[in-house]
Structure formats: structure tokens, C-alpha cells
Design a protein around this motif. Sequence first.
Motif, short mmCIF file in Angstrom:
data_model
loop_
_atom_site.label_atom_id
_atom_site.label_comp_id
_atom_site.label_asym_id
_atom_site.label_seq_id
_atom_site.Cartn_x
_atom_site.Cartn_y
_atom_site.Cartn_z
N TYR A 42 0.82 -1.22 0.00
CA TYR A 42 0.00 0.00 0.00
C TYR A 42 0.85 1.27 0.00
N SER A 43 2.16 1.11 -0.19
CA SER A 43 3.05 2.27 -0.26
C SER A 43 3.47 2.44 -1.71
N THR A 44 3.52 3.68 -2.18
CA THR A 44 3.70 3.89 -3.62
C THR A 44 4.73 4.96 -3.95
N VAL A 45 5.25 4.86 -5.19
CA VAL A 45 6.05 5.94 -5.78
C VAL A 45 5.26 6.38 -7.01
N ALA A 46 4.77 7.60 -6.99
CA ALA A 46 3.92 8.11 -8.07
C ALA A 46 2.81 7.10 -8.41
N GLY A 47 2.23 6.53 -7.41
CA GLY A 47 1.11 5.60 -7.60
C GLY A 47 1.52 4.16 -7.86
N ILE A 48 2.83 3.91 -8.04
CA ILE A 48 3.30 2.53 -8.31
C ILE A 48 3.57 1.85 -6.96
N PRO A 49 2.86 0.77 -6.64
CA PRO A 49 3.12 0.11 -5.35
C PRO A 49 4.58 -0.34 -5.24
N LEU A 50 5.12 -0.30 -4.04
CA LEU A 50 6.54 -0.66 -3.86
C LEU A 50 6.80 -2.10 -4.31
N THR A 51 5.79 -2.96 -4.17
CA THR A 51 5.97 -4.33 -4.64
C THR A 51 6.25 -4.34 -6.14
N ASP A 52 5.60 -3.43 -6.90
CA ASP A 52 5.85 -3.32 -8.34
C ASP A 52 7.18 -2.63 -8.62
N VAL A 53 7.55 -1.69 -7.75
CA VAL A 53 8.85 -1.02 -7.91
C VAL A 53 9.96 -2.09 -7.88
N VAL A 54 9.77 -3.10 -7.01
CA VAL A 54 10.74 -4.20 -6.93
C VAL A 54 10.66 -5.04 -8.20
N LYS A 55 9.44 -5.37 -8.62
CA LYS A 55 9.27 -6.21 -9.83
C LYS A 55 9.90 -5.53 -11.06
N MET A 56 9.77 -4.20 -11.11
CA MET A 56 10.34 -3.45 -12.25
C MET A 56 11.86 -3.42 -12.20
N GLY A 57 12.42 -3.81 -11.05
CA GLY A 57 13.88 -3.80 -10.91
C GLY A 57 14.43 -2.44 -10.51
N TRP A 58 13.53 -1.53 -10.06
CA TRP A 58 13.99 -0.20 -9.67
C TRP A 58 14.67 -0.25 -8.30
N MET A 59 14.20 -1.19 -7.47
CA MET A 59 14.83 -1.38 -6.15
C MET A 59 14.85 -2.87 -5.86
N SER A 60 15.92 -3.35 -5.23
CA SER A 60 15.96 -4.79 -4.96
C SER A 60 15.08 -5.11 -3.76
N LYS A 61 14.66 -6.36 -3.69
CA LYS A 61 13.85 -6.82 -2.56
C LYS A 61 14.65 -6.65 -1.26
N GLU A 62 15.96 -6.96 -1.34
CA GLU A 62 16.80 -6.86 -0.14
C GLU A 62 16.87 -5.41 0.36
N LYS A 63 16.99 -4.50 -0.59
CA LYS A 63 17.06 -3.08 -0.21
C LYS A 63 15.75 -2.65 0.46
N LEU A 64 14.63 -3.07 -0.14
CA LEU A 64 13.33 -2.71 0.43
C LEU A 64 13.19 -3.29 1.84
N ASP A 65 13.61 -4.55 1.99
CA ASP A 65 13.53 -5.17 3.32
C ASP A 65 14.38 -4.40 4.33
N SER A 66 15.55 -3.96 3.88
CA SER A 66 16.42 -3.24 4.83
C SER A 66 15.81 -1.87 5.17
N ILE A 67 15.10 -1.26 4.22
CA ILE A 67 14.45 0.02 4.52
C ILE A 67 13.29 -0.19 5.50
N VAL A 68 12.57 -1.29 5.32
CA VAL A 68 11.48 -1.61 6.25
C VAL A 68 12.05 -1.74 7.66
N GLN A 69 13.16 -2.44 7.78
CA GLN A 69 13.77 -2.63 9.10
C GLN A 69 14.30 -1.31 9.66
#
Length: 320
Positions: A186-213
Motif C-alpha cells: 500500500y506504499s507507492t512511488v507516483a502511484g506505483i506500489p513498492l511491490t511493483d517497484v521491486v518487480k520493475m527492478g527499480w529497487m531490490s527486494k533486499e534493499k526494500l527489506d532493509s528500509i522496512v527494518q
Amino acid sequence: MARKKIALIGSGQIGGTLALLAAQKELGDVVLFDVQEGIGPGKALDIAQSAPAQGLAASLKGTSEYKDIKDADVVIVTAGVPRKPGMSRDDLLEINLKVMEQVGAGIAKYAKNALVICITNPLDAMVWALQKFSGLPANKVIGMAGVLDSSRFIHFIAEELGVSTEDVTAFVLGGHGDTMVPLTRYSTVAGIPLTDVVKMGWMSKEKLDSIVQRTRDGGAEIVGLLKTGSAFYAPAASAIAMAESYLKDKKRVMPAAAYLDGQYGVKGTYVGVPVVIGAGGAEKVIEISLNSAEQKAFDKSVGAVEGLIEACKKIAPKLA
Ligand code: APR
């Protein structure tokens, strides 16, 4: 039209910043209350003397007497002690619970029509206790945590992607503690959910996990750096955004510690959920659908808050 009145209970690091921001936004007259005599009047005078240089029509007063908060429209509570390195928010429970009892009595006597925003930690338990001690309706007593946690999340995401924070939205549910639940779906960049930001390869899953932490540990990171106290600029800015939504009836949807009366399957507890904040206070809790992993994380967070509330009831049996 009469100016609004904003009472700040606690005039320490967050309280002083709240006063400055409220004055800069010309939200109304500001009263800085503190048990330490001198701190409220000192900060009120200092900010008032900054007003000419800033071109502001500010009116501030410092006090140690509850009668001065009479008929406040908004009361923001930071009274209590902050964390030191090595302490968790929960370590503050016993001492800050006693403070909530005094503050609740003062609000009940002089400002029973106000919107009360609690910031004192451990947040979810303290806002629950403050509502009980003050006797104000549950929709008029809310806790500030989600706006801060979301703001931290947004800052880290925007910094990582090299985009404006204006185009990032974030959603953090649950208690204000290690169990908080940043929701990437439910978190977005210009309306793109972060889960899609990862799928697009804009951010790695590991990076997102580390930001969550890092978001979960956001408060502790600052305590570790400051060593003498906890964060104050971002907490103050977050509470002012909530106060503004109430005073201007903006009806913003903000994550806040709100009283749940069956929503999300939770009853009688305060916990961080999306809330519409307008002239009616916490006007509506928005119930979003959670997948099983999110539900599990939310339940764990609710369990942690409930544990703290049980501890409050043991210390102050009249809360039971
Ligand atoms: N009534 C009014 N004010 C009180 C009381 C009381 N019973 N007890 C303490 N205070 C005042 C202190 O004198 C102090 O000035 O509360 C103020 C708290 O200020 P700081 O110590 O600077 O703490 P701050 O960083 O502002 O954080 C306040 O918010 O985020 C939470 O964990 C944090 O619980 C802490 C609170």
C-alpha cells in the motif's frame, strides 16, 4: 473570528518544536505547559521574539498552571521522559503512566472539548491511558506515531530512489514499536506500489527489506546518535500535520493510534490504523484488507500493545 488555542503539555524538545511550528503556521495562540517552571515561559518568550524576524503574528504563553489551558481547541501531550540509549519505549511505561494521570485530570478539568494528540511513549498504551484518565470521547483522543513512521519510511524510499518525497506515499500499521508493520503493498512511488517497484527492478527486494527494518528502528537510530534524548523535529512536524487536519477540517487520511471498537477484529485497544481526521476528531477508521502475512504481523503488533495495556492495568488498577 477568534483565534484557535493550542495547548502543549510538556515543553521539552518536542514541545518547543511544536510551539515553533504552530507559530510558524499561524495555527493559533500557543500555551506551553510544563511542570518545570521557567521552561514554558522561556521558550514562549524566545519564540515570540523570533516572530518579528519571521513576520509572524504569534501569541505564546508559558505556564505551570493547568488553568491556562482552559478551552484549548487542541492539546498535544509530550509530558514525560524520553528514551536514553539502550532503553526501549516500553521501559518508560511506569513513569509516564503517572504523568498521564496528572495530564488527564488537567485536560478533564479545563479542556474537555479539545482534540487531544498524545506523543508520549510507549505511545499506544499512553494514549489508551490518557483517554481513560481524561474521560474524553475516544474519537477526540488520538496518538501520533503512524504519520512519523510513514514519514521515516517515505524519506528512506525517496532517498534510495533519488525521487521527491512528494511523490512517495507510505503506509505503516500497528503499534509504535519494534512490531510496527510498514505495508509495502500500500506504499507507492507516483502511484506505483513498492511491490511493483521491486518487480520493475527499480529497487531490490533486499534493499526494500532493509528500509522496512530501518523504519522500524527509526527512533532507536536517532536515540543512538543523540545519546541524550530522542527524536523531536519529525515527531513534532507529524503531530502538527494532524492538528492542522483537525483545525481546518481537512479530513486527511492519516495513520494514527486510534481507538478500535471492533474494527480489524480488535476491541478496546488503541493501535495504529488509517483514520480520517477532521472537525469531528478521528472521524472514521479505514479498514483495509490484509493478506495473511500482513494480518499476522498486525496481530503480533496488537498483541504487543495489549501486553503493555495489561501492564498499565496492573500499575493503575483503576484503569482496569
Ligand atoms: N506534566 C507536565 N510536563 C511534564 C511532566 C508532567 N507531569 N513530567 C515531565 N514533564 C515535562 C518535562 O519537564 C520535560 O520538559 O515533559 C517534558 C519532556 O520533554 P523532553 O524530556 O525534552 O522529551 P521529548 O523529547 O520532548 O519527548 C517527550 O515524547 O516521543 C516521546 O518518548 C518521548 O515520551 C517522550 C515524549
